[in-house]
Motif scaffolding. Structure first.
Motif, PDB file in Angstrom:
ATOM      1  N   UNK A 113       0.826  -1.219   0.000  1.00  0.00           N
ATOM      2  CA  UNK A 113       0.000   0.000   0.000  1.00  0.00           C
ATOM      3  C   UNK A 113       0.859   1.267   0.000  1.00  0.00           C
ATOM      4  N   UNK A 114       2.118   1.134  -0.432  1.00  0.00           N
ATOM      5  CA  UNK A 114       2.953   2.331  -0.578  1.00  0.00           C
ATOM      6  C   UNK A 114       3.697   2.692   0.686  1.00  0.00           C
ATOM      7  N   UNK A 115       4.134   3.936   0.730  1.00  0.00           N
ATOM      8  CA  UNK A 115       4.893   4.407   1.883  1.00  0.00           C
ATOM      9  C   UNK A 115       4.017   4.413   3.127  1.00  0.00           C
ATOM     10  N   UNK A 116       4.597   3.979   4.254  1.00  0.00           N
ATOM     11  CA  UNK A 116       3.859   3.941   5.524  1.00  0.00           C
ATOM     12  C   UNK A 116       3.654   5.379   6.000  1.00  0.00           C
ATOM     13  N   UNK A 117       2.393   5.823   5.916  1.00  0.00           N
ATOM     14  CA  UNK A 117       2.096   7.228   6.216  1.00  0.00           C
ATOM     15  C   UNK A 117       2.355   7.567   7.684  1.00  0.00           C
ATOM     16  N   UNK A 158      -8.520 -10.943  -6.608  1.00  0.00           N
ATOM     17  CA  UNK A 158      -8.853  -9.945  -5.580  1.00  0.00           C
ATOM     18  C   UNK A 158      -7.958  -8.702  -5.651  1.00  0.00           C
ATOM     19  N   UNK A 159      -7.118  -8.607  -6.678  1.00  0.00           N
ATOM     20  CA  UNK A 159      -6.180  -7.472  -6.745  1.00  0.00           C
ATOM     21  C   UNK A 159      -6.927  -6.166  -7.042  1.00  0.00           C
ATOM     22  N   UNK A 160      -6.442  -5.087  -6.431  1.00  0.00           N
ATOM     23  CA  UNK A 160      -6.992  -3.748  -6.661  1.00  0.00           C
ATOM     24  C   UNK A 160      -5.821  -2.793  -6.868  1.00  0.00           C
ATOM     25  N   UNK A 161      -5.939  -1.977  -7.903  1.00  0.00           N
ATOM     26  CA  UNK A 161      -4.816  -1.137  -8.317  1.00  0.00           C
ATOM     27  C   UNK A 161      -5.194   0.340  -8.268  1.00  0.00           C
ATOM     28  N   UNK A 162      -4.226   1.185  -7.968  1.00  0.00           N
ATOM     29  CA  UNK A 162      -4.494   2.621  -8.046  1.00  0.00           C
ATOM     30  C   UNK A 162      -3.389   3.460  -7.433  1.00  0.00           C
ATOM     31  N   UNK A 163      -3.446   4.735  -7.735  1.00  0.00           N
ATOM     32  CA  UNK A 163      -2.547   5.719  -7.111  1.00  0.00           C
ATOM     33  C   UNK A 163      -3.370   6.581  -6.150  1.00  0.00           C
ATOM     34  N   UNK A 164      -2.725   7.023  -5.072  1.00  0.00           N
ATOM     35  CA  UNK A 164      -3.437   7.845  -4.082  1.00  0.00           C
ATOM     36  C   UNK A 164      -2.736   9.169  -3.819  1.00  0.00           C
ATOM     37  N   UNK A 165      -1.607   9.392  -4.471  1.00  0.00           N
ATOM     38  CA  UNK A 165      -0.769  10.555  -4.154  1.00  0.00           C
ATOM     39  C   UNK A 165      -1.536  11.852  -3.963  1.00  0.00           C
ATOM     40  N   UNK A 166      -2.352  12.262  -4.951  1.00  0.00           N
ATOM     41  CA  UNK A 166      -3.055  13.542  -4.806  1.00  0.00           C
ATOM     42  C   UNK A 166      -4.071  13.562  -3.661  1.00  0.00           C
ATOM     43  N   UNK A 167      -4.383  12.395  -3.068  1.00  0.00           N
ATOM     44  CA  UNK A 167      -5.251  12.383  -1.880  1.00  0.00           C
ATOM     45  C   UNK A 167      -4.411  12.595  -0.619  1.00  0.00           C
ATOM     46  N   UNK A 199      -2.904   9.451 -16.906  1.00  0.00           N
ATOM     47  CA  UNK A 199      -3.353  10.715 -16.297  1.00  0.00           C
ATOM     48  C   UNK A 199      -4.644  10.496 -15.508  1.00  0.00           C
ATOM     49  N   UNK A 200      -5.529   9.676 -16.063  1.00  0.00           N
ATOM     50  CA  UNK A 200      -6.770   9.347 -15.327  1.00  0.00           C
ATOM     51  C   UNK A 200      -6.429   8.695 -13.987  1.00  0.00           C
ATOM     52  N   UNK A 201      -5.514   7.719 -14.030  1.00  0.00           N
ATOM     53  CA  UNK A 201      -5.158   6.976 -12.805  1.00  0.00           C
ATOM     54  C   UNK A 201      -4.649   7.931 -11.732  1.00  0.00           C
ATOM     55  N   UNK A 202      -3.796   8.864 -12.127  1.00  0.00           N
ATOM     56  CA  UNK A 202      -3.206   9.782 -11.143  1.00  0.00           C
ATOM     57  C   UNK A 202      -4.161  10.914 -10.754  1.00  0.00           C
ATOM     58  N   UNK A 203      -4.883  11.476 -11.728  1.00  0.00           N
ATOM     59  CA  UNK A 203      -5.703  12.659 -11.423  1.00  0.00           C
ATOM     60  C   UNK A 203      -6.959  12.295 -10.623  1.00  0.00           C
ATOM     61  N   UNK A 204      -7.559  11.112 -10.957  1.00  0.00           N
ATOM     62  CA  UNK A 204      -8.818  10.747 -10.292  1.00  0.00           C
ATOM     63  C   UNK A 204      -8.607   9.887  -9.048  1.00  0.00           C
ATOM     64  N   UNK A 205      -7.454   9.192  -8.986  1.00  0.00           N
ATOM     65  CA  UNK A 205      -7.170   8.266  -7.873  1.00  0.00           C
ATOM     66  C   UNK A 205      -8.263   7.214  -7.713  1.00  0.00           C
ATOM     67  N   UNK A 206      -8.848   6.771  -8.809  1.00  0.00           N
ATOM     68  CA  UNK A 206      -9.812   5.668  -8.744  1.00  0.00           C
ATOM     69  C   UNK A 206      -9.080   4.353  -8.506  1.00  0.00           C
TER      70      UNK A 206
END
Ligand code: S0N
Length: 274
Positions: A74-78, A138-147, A170-177
């Motif tokens: 899930x990326x960097x540990x916030x 069960x895999x789920x993919x996405x970017x969350x950076x802008x959130x 751009x959709x993946x990054x801008x919408x964070x879906x």
């Protein structure tokens, strides 16, 4: 995720499990309570394991994954994100995952992301950089950076765009879906989708197929795929492999032998190919 393989531990680590099976190394993030978010320590350990896999001649393919069946990463540990990076035991903020990304990219052996559950944020970027990605249903993919107030403008943006195209990236990054496994397959983000219980079996089978192939051919292909995109660093990789091949030739050995024997090299017997 069931495992039917006799994985043999290579070394004990705190935040990853590092094991091998018949020429395949497996690096598995072991923080399932945080959906395998990485800390500087996790990344340090993954880097050490990847370097071992690079140097060990019996290893021909590497699997990158996460423990627990619910998350790849899930990326960097916030919770350890500080002022200027992720803060480890030494209290220094770091973004050392960028070094690890380059390791995945440049190791001259195929790296396969074995994705069950979440591949999100910096964890998504890690699977994108791997040579191949095999996903469980069960895999789920996405970017969350802008959130969460971050972004990856390196491979995470430009290489993602090479993989899925500019509009989709751009959709993946801008919408964070978030995208399911079938959607990921449809956009070319993963190579194959299988039921969770078949994920490891399929990934190992793919690795075994690659282990049957010429290691130098795979090495040359990886650096050729990289060279087109990676500028001087990509050319350096490809050219380094050309040098490796040249060193294997009698022609190159004549140069070295002549120097050692303190004589003039005689290259006359070597053909001047058209
Ligand atoms: C994955 C999500 C969507 C799953 O949601 P779900 O199923 O509802 O589970 P949760 O209850 O949310 O999670 C379970 C437990 O795991 C903890 N957790 C999950 N993810 C993280 C995380 N990334 N860091 C810390 N903890 C995490 C939850 O808190 C929960 O714990 P408990 O039960 O104790 O509350 C959902 O979990 C989610 O959205 N997660 C966050 C995803 C995210 O935003 N990741 C970070 C994105 N950014 C990066 O990765 C940056 C990467 C990087 O280093 C970088 C690289 C290049 C350039 C810049 C950077 C940079 O640092 O910015």
């Amino acid at each position: 995720m069931n495992t039917n393989f006799a994985w043999e531990k290579i070394k004990d680590f705190e935040e990853i499990i590092f094991s091998q099976y018949k020429g395949i190394a497996k690096i598995s993030i072991n923080r399932p309570h945080k959906h395998n978010a990485f800390t500087p320590q996790t990344v340090k350990e993954m880097s050490e394991a990847m370097e071992y896999a690079r140097q060990e001649p019996s290893i021909g393919a590497i699997i990158l994954t996460g423990e627990g069946g619910r998350a790849f990463c899930s990326g960097g540990d916030q919770s350890v994100r500080g002022h200027g990076g992720y803060v480890g035991k030494d209290a220094v903020p770091r973004l050392n995952v960028l070094d690890f990304q380059r390791q995945i990219r440049s190791i001259p052996k195929p790296v396969v992301a074995m994705v069950a559950g979440w591949a999100i944020g910096g964890g998504h970027v890690l699977h994108v950089i791997c040579d191949l990605s095999i996903a469980a249903e069960n895999a789920r993919f996405g970017q969350t950076g802008p959130i969460v107030g971050s972004f990856d403008g390196g491979f995470g943006a430009s290489y993602l765009a090479r993989v899925v195209g500019q509009k989709k990236a751009r959709e993946i990054w801008y919408l964070c879906d978030q995208y399911n496994a079938q959607e990921a397959l449809d956009m070319g983000l993963v190579n194959k989708v299988v039921p969770l219980e078949e994920l490891e079996k399929t990934t190992v089978e793919w690795c075994e197929k690659m282990l049957d192939k010429s290691p130098i051919a795979l090495r040359m292909l990886k650096s050729a795929f990289n060279a087109e995109l990676d500028g001087q660093a990509g050319i350096q990789e490809l050219a380094g492999n050309a040098t490796l091949l040249y060193y294997l030739s009698d022609e190159a050995k004549e140069g070295k032998n002549a120097f050692i024997e303190k004589r003039k090299p005689d290259f006359s017997k070597f053909p001047k190919f058209p």
